[in-house]
Design a protein around this motif. Structure first.
Motif, PDB file in Angstrom:
ATOM      1  N   LYS A   9       0.827  -1.194   0.000  1.00 55.78           N
ATOM      2  CA  LYS A   9       0.000   0.000   0.000  1.00 55.78           C
ATOM      3  C   LYS A   9       0.870   1.255   0.000  1.00 55.78           C
ATOM      4  O   LYS A   9       1.958   1.286   0.549  1.00 55.78           O
ATOM      5  N   LYS A  10       0.320   2.316  -0.636  1.00 55.74           N
ATOM      6  CA  LYS A  10       1.038   3.586  -0.697  1.00 55.74           C
ATOM      7  C   LYS A  10       1.339   4.115   0.702  1.00 55.74           C
ATOM      8  O   LYS A  10       2.421   4.643   0.963  1.00 55.74           O
ATOM      9  N   ARG A  11       0.374   3.933   1.618  1.00 59.20           N
ATOM     10  CA  ARG A  11       0.562   4.401   2.997  1.00 59.20           C
ATOM     11  C   ARG A  11       1.736   3.684   3.652  1.00 59.20           C
ATOM     12  O   ARG A  11       2.524   4.296   4.375  1.00 59.20           O
ATOM     13  N   ASN A  12       1.864   2.390   3.401  1.00 63.17           N
ATOM     14  CA  ASN A  12       2.969   1.622   3.976  1.00 63.17           C
ATOM     15  C   ASN A  12       4.306   2.088   3.413  1.00 63.17           C
ATOM     16  O   ASN A  12       5.303   2.193   4.142  1.00 63.17           O
ATOM     17  N   ILE A  37       5.057   5.075   2.245  1.00 62.79           N
ATOM     18  CA  ILE A  37       5.374   6.379   2.846  1.00 62.79           C
ATOM     19  C   ILE A  37       5.897   6.201   4.266  1.00 62.79           C
ATOM     20  O   ILE A  37       6.863   6.867   4.687  1.00 62.79           O
ATOM     21  N   THR A  38       5.278   5.290   5.017  1.00 61.15           N
ATOM     22  CA  THR A  38       5.705   5.040   6.396  1.00 61.15           C
ATOM     23  C   THR A  38       7.147   4.552   6.442  1.00 61.15           C
ATOM     24  O   THR A  38       7.965   5.060   7.227  1.00 61.15           O
ATOM     25  N   THR A  78       9.687   7.262   5.358  1.00 65.22           N
ATOM     26  CA  THR A  78       9.840   8.227   6.455  1.00 65.22           C
ATOM     27  C   THR A  78      10.725   7.666   7.559  1.00 65.22           C
ATOM     28  O   THR A  78      11.605   8.363   8.088  1.00 65.22           O
ATOM     29  N   LEU A 101      -0.702   2.817  12.177  1.00 58.82           N
ATOM     30  CA  LEU A 101      -0.210   3.326  10.896  1.00 58.82           C
ATOM     31  C   LEU A 101      -0.370   2.320   9.758  1.00 58.82           C
ATOM     32  O   LEU A 101      -0.668   2.703   8.622  1.00 58.82           O
ATOM     33  N   LEU A 102      -0.139   1.032  10.062  1.00 59.92           N
ATOM     34  CA  LEU A 102      -0.184   0.010   9.020  1.00 59.92           C
ATOM     35  C   LEU A 102      -1.457  -0.817   9.154  1.00 59.92           C
ATOM     36  O   LEU A 102      -2.506  -0.426   8.687  1.00 59.92           O
ATOM     37  N   ASP A 103      -1.348  -1.940   9.816  1.00 54.05           N
ATOM     38  CA  ASP A 103      -2.515  -2.783  10.089  1.00 54.05           C
ATOM     39  C   ASP A 103      -2.122  -3.785  11.164  1.00 54.05           C
ATOM     40  O   ASP A 103      -1.058  -3.678  11.764  1.00 54.05           O
ATOM     41  N   HIS A 149       3.569  -7.264   8.531  1.00 52.30           N
ATOM     42  CA  HIS A 149       3.886  -5.845   8.382  1.00 52.30           C
ATOM     43  C   HIS A 149       4.347  -5.246   9.706  1.00 52.30           C
ATOM     44  O   HIS A 149       5.219  -4.374   9.729  1.00 52.30           O
TER      45      HIS A 149
END
Length: 315
Positions: A2-5, A7-8, A11, A248-250, A255
């Motif tokens: 996922k895009k969110r992952n 980015i995390t 970062t 933040l992730l799941d 993950h």
């Protein structure tokens, strides 16, 4: 992924590199890494570098240990520091140091015995306790082990073990044993997700819930004990990082564990670096910084936990 992952993780890696650089070049003395004299070179390689490496490995190990404790015990606030594991390891290492003061391997072995003894006591009580009462048993164990150690005046020297006193020898053992434990954690990570279902369902799938929990807890104790021997007792990081990872992730451990390794390593390195810089030339221990952060964080977790729900934060 996922895009969110993505980015995390980007970062996190960026924060790790920035904090590493700041920790390496700042402290009681500030200098450029590209222009150093012999004294500054010695400071970097014999004082700061082993401390930076030890902080990162210790933070990663404690975060993974906390995640495994929470999953195996289905307890959202389980942490090796609160559950008496670290205190048991510290006490038995102290006993090992009294018996064989120059035998570091013996101290590690004694610490492992202390950590697993505390785990055995917890597992004995676990079937009869709800998650929060089990935490109280862990707190009582922690107080008992710490009190026994403090009875001996010579134990005051043992309490000085921290990241500020780390040496290349301690860092070497921490890196070797820590990486072994982290690799074992990564290997068994896919099995952690099975703990989201109840024991009866696991049995129908041909999976032994007790063996799975025992494996996770064994790795968790190994990681926590390794850190305690090398860097002392450090609280809260095993609670903070896994919860942030779930937000933040799941809740997928495939993950969560990689996130815990990177985020936990960064967080302890950041806390140690911050403690070295804010009141120079003195410093605040990283463990103290984490207590200041972790106390309110724990209150927040407990305030958000539905009454009677012991699995929501870990499943």
């Amino acid at each position: 992924m996922k895009k969110r992952n993505i980015i995390t993780y980007v970062t996190l890696v960026t924060l790790i590199f920035i904090t590493f650089w700041v920790a390496l070049t700042n402290g009681a003395s500030h200098f450029s890494i590209f222009k150093m004299n012999a004294t500054q070179l010695n400071t970097i390689f014999n004082i700061r570098l082993p401390r930076i490496i030890a902080a990162f490995i210790a933070g990663a190990a404690l975060s993974v240990s906390g995640a495994f404790f929470q999953g195996a015990l289905r307890n959202p606030i389980a942490d090796p520091g609160f559950m008496g594991i670290s205190a048991g390891a510290s006490l038995f290492q102290f006993i090992g140091a009294l018996i064989l003061p120059s035998f570091l391997t013996g101290q590690f072995l004694m610490a492992f015995i202390g950590g697993f003894l505390a785990l055995f006591i917890l597992i004995h009580f676990q079937p009869r306790m709800n998650p929060y009462r089990l935490i109280l048993i862990g707190v009582a164990l922690n107080a008992t082990f710490t009190g026994i150690q403090e009875v001996f005046p010579v134990s005051q020297g043992r309490s000085n073990i921290s990241l500020s006193t780390i040496t290349w020898t301690s860092t070497f053992w921490l890196v070797i044993l820590g990486l072994i434990g982290l690799m074992a954690a990564i290997i068994i990570t896919p099995w952690c997700n099975y703990l989201k279902v109840n024991d009866a369902q696991l049995g129908s799938l041909g999976i032994s819930a007790s063996r799975l929990r025992s494996g996770l807890l064994a790795v968790a104790v190994f990681l926590a004990t390794t850190v305690t021997v090398s860097a002392g007792v450090i609280l809260f990081i095993g609670i903070i990082i896994p919860h942030i990872g779930r937000w933040l992730l799941d809740h997928d451990y495939r993950h969560l564990i990689p996130f815990s390794i990177l985020a936990g390593g960064w967080m302890l390195l950041f806390a140690d670096t911050l403690g070295r810089l804010i009141i120079q030339p003195s410093e605040i221990p990283a463990a103290t910084i984490l207590i200041i952060i972790g106390g309110p964080f724990l209150i927040f977790i407990l305030s958000k936990q539905p009454q009677g729900d012991s699995t929501n934060a870990t499943s």
